[in-house]
Write an enzyme that holds these catalytic residues in place. Structure first.
Site, PDB file in Angstrom:
ATOM      1  N   ARG A  67       0.831  -1.213   0.000  1.00  0.00           N
ATOM      2  CA  ARG A  67       0.000   0.000   0.000  1.00  0.00           C
ATOM      3  C   ARG A  67       0.864   1.262   0.000  1.00  0.00           C
ATOM      4  NH1 ARG A  67      -2.069   1.770   4.324  1.00  0.00           N
ATOM      5  NH2 ARG A  67      -2.478  -0.254   5.278  1.00  0.00           N
ATOM      6  N   TYR A 120     -17.782  14.657 -17.134  1.00  0.00           N
ATOM      7  CA  TYR A 120     -18.196  13.263 -16.977  1.00  0.00           C
ATOM      8  C   TYR A 120     -19.287  13.125 -15.912  1.00  0.00           C
ATOM      9  CZ  TYR A 120     -17.836   8.282 -15.871  1.00  0.00           C
ATOM     10  OH  TYR A 120     -18.114   6.973 -15.631  1.00  0.00           O
ATOM     11  N   ASP A 187      -9.282  17.483 -16.382  1.00  0.00           N
ATOM     12  CA  ASP A 187      -9.515  16.107 -16.815  1.00  0.00           C
ATOM     13  C   ASP A 187      -9.238  16.055 -18.311  1.00  0.00           C
ATOM     14  OD1 ASP A 187     -10.578  13.665 -17.681  1.00  0.00           O
ATOM     15  OD2 ASP A 187     -12.140  13.644 -16.140  1.00  0.00           O
ATOM     16  N   LYS A 212      -9.616   4.379 -20.116  1.00  0.00           N
ATOM     17  CA  LYS A 212      -9.998   4.711 -21.485  1.00  0.00           C
ATOM     18  C   LYS A 212      -8.804   4.555 -22.433  1.00  0.00           C
ATOM     19  CE  LYS A 212     -13.715   5.595 -19.151  1.00  0.00           C
ATOM     20  NZ  LYS A 212     -14.067   6.898 -18.641  1.00  0.00           N
TER      21      LYS A 212
HETATM   22  C1  PLP Z   1     -14.622   7.454 -17.407  1.00  0.00           C
HETATM   23  C2  PLP Z   1     -14.265   8.836 -17.048  1.00  0.00           C
HETATM   24  C3  PLP Z   1     -13.954   9.187 -15.734  1.00  0.00           C
HETATM   25  C4  PLP Z   1     -14.050   8.205 -14.592  1.00  0.00           C
HETATM   26  O1  PLP Z   1     -13.054   7.223 -14.677  1.00  0.00           O
HETATM   27  P1  PLP Z   1     -13.227   5.724 -14.121  1.00  0.00           P
HETATM   28  O2  PLP Z   1     -11.928   5.087 -14.500  1.00  0.00           O
HETATM   29  O3  PLP Z   1     -14.431   5.134 -14.782  1.00  0.00           O
HETATM   30  O4  PLP Z   1     -13.410   5.832 -12.649  1.00  0.00           O
HETATM   31  C5  PLP Z   1     -13.564  10.485 -15.475  1.00  0.00           C
HETATM   32  N1  PLP Z   1     -13.497  11.409 -16.459  1.00  0.00           N
HETATM   33  C6  PLP Z   1     -13.794  11.127 -17.739  1.00  0.00           C
HETATM   34  C7  PLP Z   1     -13.703  12.178 -18.786  1.00  0.00           C
HETATM   35  C8  PLP Z   1     -14.195   9.824 -18.082  1.00  0.00           C
HETATM   36  O5  PLP Z   1     -14.517   9.539 -19.356  1.00  0.00           O
END
Ligand code: PLP
Length: 395
Positions: A67, A120, A187, A212
């Protein structure tokens, strides 16, 4: 950063691998240990290591416990930081775990955040629900200056925005923030470091849902924040205490995938540009949202803040919700599923799925209409993808 002076594509292949030759291996080492034996320095060294990790150190003489540190995860973090051009990166169990860690780490700076919509769905929900204890002011990208308060700890923007593909001008956000001490979190999931490196445009924290494009094959859930050394330490303190760890197997797969990230993103982007143009001409399509067509907010940032328009395309079908819902049943190559950035193409309905948790009035106001569909373009042949879309639209 041993590879810092190389071109981006070279770094994508070599970053975080500088010591492999010395180690006498060629592939990335994968360490699955949950605990670590005391080293040559015995108990004193382990105690000192534990203290260093608790203070946010990136590494120490003895890893002590998984951890606190894992070398496979640390390698991936080094590589991603090189691609984003930041001091450090800190990886988490998911994109939402990464977002939550940033919020926890920022709490000492104030109890208020400014959030630009759209973003998101679950990020919107996390910030609107009050679950984190923060007060949130939601606004458009030109209202940030007015939304700032003395206790604002973070300004949160997403560019390109999910799912409308609207862009946010980061230099302008910085201008609106002036000398305010709040940190800017961007983001950048839809762009990847191939197309956009927000730290060069004033971001303090660059967040990715690594689930992604960074993962790219639909088999890893992960998040990562690329940032300064000071924020890196704060984020590791939170990660150690809360345990939202990225599993080393996930880090191994993410790091392996970085080598092909530039190829994947640019190929999918070229196909997306062609499909977006064809969709815009289709009689069953009301409108297309794609930065490469100039049909989103701040599209002029392509070529300035972004190196390309990306591989996500959203469009409105003629016939609203009923037509959009039918479309999901009729594609054969496009899998009807949430998520994005994989080698295969996906289609999903934001108002009914990814952004269903968002306040309905806010959803509609930001362009997430009942007829809107979002495409994640993969690596299939463009002609086959077009045939699939065209057939589904016509039936
Ligand atoms: C999918 C997504 C998230 C969240 O990510 P997870 O890995 O599903 O927790 C945050 N921001 C954007 C733009 C996303 O497409």
């Amino acid at each position: 950063m041993e590879t810092f002076t190389f071109a981006f594509d070279t770094q994508a292949v070599h970053a975080g691998r500088g010591d492999l030759r010395t180690l006498g291996v060629h592939a990335l080492p994968l360490d699955l240990s949950t605990t670590y034996p005391l080293g040559a320095g015995g108990l004193d060294e382990a105690t000192a290591s534990l203290e260093a990790f608790a203070d946010g150190a990136a590494t120490a003489a003895n890893p002590v416990y998984a951890r606190l540190f894992n070398p496979t995860v640390a390698r991936f973090e080094t590589a991603l930081a090189a691609l984003e051009g930041t001091d450090e990166a800190v990886a988490f169990a998911s994109g939402m775990a990464a977002m939550t860690a940033v919020l926890l780490a920022a709490r000492q700076d104030g109890g208020h955040v400014v959030v630009v919509r759209p973003l998101y769905g679950t990020s919107d929900h996390l910030l609107a629900s009050g679950l984190t204890g923060f007060a949130s002011t939601f606004c458009t990208d030109d209202e940030i200056g007015d939304a700032l308060r003395p206790d604002t700890a973070l300004v949160i923007v997403e560019t390109p925005a999910n799912p409308t593909l609207d862009l946010v001008d980061l230099a302008d956000v910085r201008r609106q923030m002036g000398t305010h001490r709040a940190a800017l979190l961007v983001d950048s999931t839809f762009a990847t470091p191939v197309l956009q490196r927000p730290a060069q445009h004033g971001a303090d924290l660059v967040l990715h849902s690594a689930t992604k494009y960074l993962g790219g094959h639909g088999d890893v859930v992960a998040g990562v924040v690329a940032t300064t050394a000071a924020w890196g330490a704060r984020l590791r303190q939170v990660r150690i205490a809360t345990g939202a760890l990225l599993h080393p197997m996930g880090a191994y797969l993410l790091h392996r995938g970085l080598a092909t990230l530039p190829l994947r993103v640019r190929h999918a982007q070229a196909t997306a540009q062609a499909l977006a143009a064809q969709l815009a001409e289709h009689p069953e399509v009301e409108m297309v949202r794609y930065p490469g067509l100039g049909t989103v907010k701040n599209a002029a940032l392509v070529g300035v803040q972004m190196d390309g328009p990306g591989a996500m395309v959203s469009f409105e079908v003629r016939g609203g919700y009923a037509a959009a819902r039918r479309m999901l049943d009729r594609t054969a190559l496009f899998t009807p599923a949430v998520s994005l950035g994989s080698v295969d193409s996906l289609i999903q309905h934001p108002a009914g799925l990814t952004h269903h948790v968002v306040d309905e009035a806010a959803r509609t106001a930001t362009g997430i209409t009942p007829g809107l569909l979002r495409l994640s373009i993969g690596l299939e042949a463009a002609a086959d993808l077009w045939h699939d879309l065209d057939a589904a639209l016509r039936t």
